[in-house]
Design an enzyme around this catalytic site. Structure first.
Site, short mmCIF file in Angstrom:
data_model
loop_
_atom_site.label_atom_id
_atom_site.label_comp_id
_atom_site.label_asym_id
_atom_site.label_seq_id
_atom_site.Cartn_x
_atom_site.Cartn_y
_atom_site.Cartn_z
N LYS A 22 55.52 63.24 60.57
CA LYS A 22 54.89 65.29 59.85
C LYS A 22 55.85 65.52 58.99
O LYS A 22 55.72 66.05 58.04
CB LYS A 22 55.28 65.80 61.54
CG LYS A 22 54.91 67.04 61.50
CD LYS A 22 55.62 67.82 62.79
CE LYS A 22 57.40 68.10 62.24
NZ LYS A 22 57.53 69.21 63.46
N ASN A 23 57.21 65.01 59.01
CA ASN A 23 58.12 65.45 57.60
C ASN A 23 58.12 65.58 56.68
O ASN A 23 58.58 65.80 55.89
CB ASN A 23 59.60 65.39 58.47
CG ASN A 23 60.00 65.71 59.79
OD1 ASN A 23 59.30 67.20 60.30
ND2 ASN A 23 61.03 65.33 60.27
N ARG A 93 58.44 76.53 60.84
CA ARG A 93 59.76 76.81 59.98
C ARG A 93 59.37 76.12 58.75
O ARG A 93 60.11 76.63 57.24
CB ARG A 93 61.31 76.26 60.41
CG ARG A 93 61.51 76.86 60.95
CD ARG A 93 63.52 76.89 61.57
NE ARG A 93 64.24 77.02 60.14
CZ ARG A 93 65.00 77.58 60.51
NH1 ARG A 93 64.94 78.97 60.82
NH2 ARG A 93 65.38 77.80 59.03
N CYS A 117 66.12 79.78 64.55
CA CYS A 117 65.86 78.40 65.63
C CYS A 117 66.86 77.76 66.83
O CYS A 117 67.99 78.33 67.09
CB CYS A 117 66.13 77.81 64.26
SG CYS A 117 65.65 75.87 64.68
N ARG A 122 69.38 77.40 59.83
CA ARG A 122 68.81 76.67 59.17
C ARG A 122 68.77 77.53 58.46
O ARG A 122 67.10 77.64 57.25
CB ARG A 122 67.67 75.48 59.17
CG ARG A 122 68.13 74.72 60.52
CD ARG A 122 66.83 73.48 60.42
NE ARG A 122 66.56 74.23 61.76
CZ ARG A 122 65.52 73.11 62.16
NH1 ARG A 122 65.05 72.03 61.76
NH2 ARG A 122 64.46 72.76 63.11
N ASP A 306 68.19 63.96 64.75
CA ASP A 306 66.17 63.72 65.07
C ASP A 306 66.43 62.25 66.55
O ASP A 306 65.31 62.50 67.25
CB ASP A 306 65.06 63.51 64.66
CG ASP A 306 64.68 65.09 63.91
OD1 ASP A 306 65.47 65.98 64.16
OD2 ASP A 306 64.20 65.45 63.17
N VAL A 328 75.25 67.52 62.73
CA VAL A 328 73.99 68.09 61.50
C VAL A 328 74.27 69.36 62.10
O VAL A 328 74.09 70.76 61.51
CB VAL A 328 72.36 66.63 61.42
CG1 VAL A 328 71.79 67.49 60.88
CG2 VAL A 328 73.41 65.44 61.23
N ARG A 398 54.77 69.42 68.50
CA ARG A 398 55.06 69.69 67.77
C ARG A 398 55.05 68.38 66.63
O ARG A 398 55.20 68.49 65.64
CB ARG A 398 55.69 70.80 67.24
CG ARG A 398 55.02 72.20 67.77
CD ARG A 398 56.36 72.97 67.00
NE ARG A 398 56.67 73.19 65.93
CZ ARG A 398 57.62 73.51 65.51
NH1 ARG A 398 59.08 73.12 66.66
NH2 ARG A 398 58.41 72.74 64.12
#
Lengths: 419, 106
Positions: A22-23, A93, A117, A122, A306, A328, A398
């Site tokens: 997805k990213n 986002r 968020c 971010r 993640d 992070v 998502r």
């Protein structure tokens, strides 16, 4: 709202196919705005954020076709409305990714600010500052970023923080700028490389993606291309952790083992017997309980934030004490409170979660708070006694395509129930 | 060039065949509009569709829209899996009225 119900205890075994990332897909879809011809994108994951991005492009005037293999063709030749409205941006986002392409290609962009968020701030100021340095006039008013420019000019951009979407936005904008742009302290994630490869397939001149200095020679126009999105390394890692935590043996295929060295190292440390091929990874725990591991998140190529929540679940039932240090994002331990409700022995000290593994978790109703937290709760449910009900799974939808179908295919007892 | 057609196939039934893409759906929509307008409770059989992309899905939704506006009932059967998957990905699967398996139609 749909829920997932998991009955724990079954070791996972078998093969599972990994979807496109997805990213990577989202910035690549945004990059199609830069082209003067249709762009074909394959291996696009079927996720809500992808649908939202397609709706966003469609509202701007792009013509989109999804073919029978679910590849997406974007024809951006009739873009008429350079606006990303609040009702879409608030749900995703990543909508901010259209800012750079719209401005570079059409000289204007009105993009809603994304708002808050759940997993920490971010900020988008790095995107705005970079575009200003390239000559854009940008006002922030009424909740919108309103950017205008004649042709952007190449510039030296030093990022204060390593930001993936910031790097991607500026890299896309620079492809059509007049002159050379240098992005220093750039994000090095594989998804940034994938976007650069796609841009180059469209005729851009991007060098250095994957290092912390990216150099872009601006060109007059970008043409159409066909491009296949890279596999999702986080989905890959999630299924491997699910296999490890259940003492199972799983092979993930259609993936890229080179994308997750740090994760594979930790899984080996946890006791996983790992083999890799060109596009597959197998993990076999031989029925053993995993060992605890210490994890420190950091930008790629270090251990990804993640994957932190999934390893928290692993440590929760592993032998020994393991620590998870989140470097992070702030406020990214919401899953810990839910795991404690399942009997996990986890102590939070600032950005560190100290996990003392227990033999078994117990099923409980739990609530997902963000995408990866959701995945970690599902994984925890796989080794919990009784039923775990995971609520608010729109988060998981998502980022994971058909997660319950894929886990069921590996032998998990999991089902979706409508809310 | 790809071809697609819609033809009557018995009592209130219509059969679509061929390829549903940008090149074919405009003509098919016009022909289908004429045929379906005269039928109160129609079933469109899509088992003859060889290939379809999201333009085909748009065609079905357009026929549905026309049927609703005219207070007609319209259902689909034999919808290719690929088209159902596109509908799912596009969040419109629930909008497609399908003839249930084993249900006599119409």
């Amino acid at each position: 709202m749909d829920k997932l119900i998991i009955t724990g205890g079954a070791p996972l075994s078998g093969d599972v196919r990994i979807s496109g990332a997805k990213n990577a897909a989202l910035p690549i879809l945004a990059a199609t705005l830069l082209a003067t011809e249709p762009v074909f994108i394959g291996n696009v994951p079927h996720l809500q954020d992808v649908t939202t991005t397609m709706e966003l492009l469609g509202r701007m005037g792009a013509r989109l076709v999804v073919d029978e293999r679910l590849a997406v063709e974007v024809d951006p030749t009739r873009i008429s409305d350079c606006v990303a409205p609040y009702d879409l941006v608030k749900t995703m986002r990543a909508s901010i990714l259209v800012l750079g392409p719209l401005l570079a290609r059409f000289g204007q962009a009105d993009v809603s600010l994304p708002g808050g968020c759940a997993i920490g701030s971010r900020p988008v100021n790095l995107h705005i500052d970079g575009l200003r340095r390239m000559g854009a006039e940008i006002r922030v008013e009424n909740g919108y970023i309103r950017a205008r420019s004649k042709r952007l000019k190449g510039a030296r951009l030093v990022m204060d923080l390593v930001t993936v979407t910031g790097t991607e936005n500026l890299m896309m904008a620079a492809t059509l700028a007049d002159g050379v742009t240098v992005i220093e302290n750039a994000a090095r994630e594989p998804e940034v490389i994938d976007l650069a490869n796609c841009l180059n397939a469209m005729g851009a001149k991007v060098r250095g993606a994957g290092t912390d200095t990216i150099v872009i020679d601006g060109v007059e126009r970008l043409h159409g291309a066909s491009y296949k999105v890279l596999p999702d390394r986080i989905e890959t890692g999630t299924f491997l952790v699910a296999a490890a935590i259940t003492g199972g043996a799983v092979r993930v295929r259609d993936t890229d083992p080179g994308l997750l060295d740090a994760v594979l190292d930790k899984l080996r440390e946890a006791g996983g017997d790992i083999e890799v091929g060109e596009d597959w990874i197998s993990l076999d725990m031989h029925g053993r309980r995993p060992r605890s591991v210490d994890v420190h998140t950091a930008p790629y190529p270090a251990f990804p934030t993640d994957m932190q929540a999934q390893f928290t679940a692993l440590n929760a039932v592993a032998q020994g004490v393991g620590t998870i240090t989140e470097n992070v994002f702030e406020n990214r331990f919401m899953h810990v409170l839910e795991m404690q409700r399942m009997g996990a022995n986890i102590r939070l000290e600032g950005s560190v979660a100290i996990c003392t593994g227990v033999e078994r978790l117990t099923g409980a109703p739990v609530m997902a708070t963000d995408l990866r937290a959701s995945a970690s709760l599902v994984i925890a449910g796989l080794v919990a006694d009784g039923e775990t009900l995971v609520d608010r799974i729109y988060h998981i939808d998502r980022g994971y395509q058909n997660i319950e179908e894929k886990l069921s295919g590996l032998g998990a007892h999991i089902r979706r129930v409508p809310g | 060039m790809n071809l697609a057609r819609i033809e009557p196939a018995g009592d209130r039934r219509f059969r679509v065949s061929g390829v549903l893409d940008y090149g074919t759906v405009a003509a098919l929509e016009a022909r289908g509009r004429l045929l379906l307008a005269a039928t109160a409770d129609a079933v469109v059989d899509l088992s003859g569709v060889e290939r379809a992309n999201s333009a085909g899905l748009a065609l079905l939704l357009e026929w549905l829209d026309q049927a609703r506006a005219a207070h007609r009932r319209l259902r689909f059967e034999g919808v290719p899996d690929s088209l159902l998957e596109i509908a799912g990905t596009s969040n419109v699967a629930a909008l497609l009225p399908l003839v249930a398996t084993g249900e006599g139609a119409p």
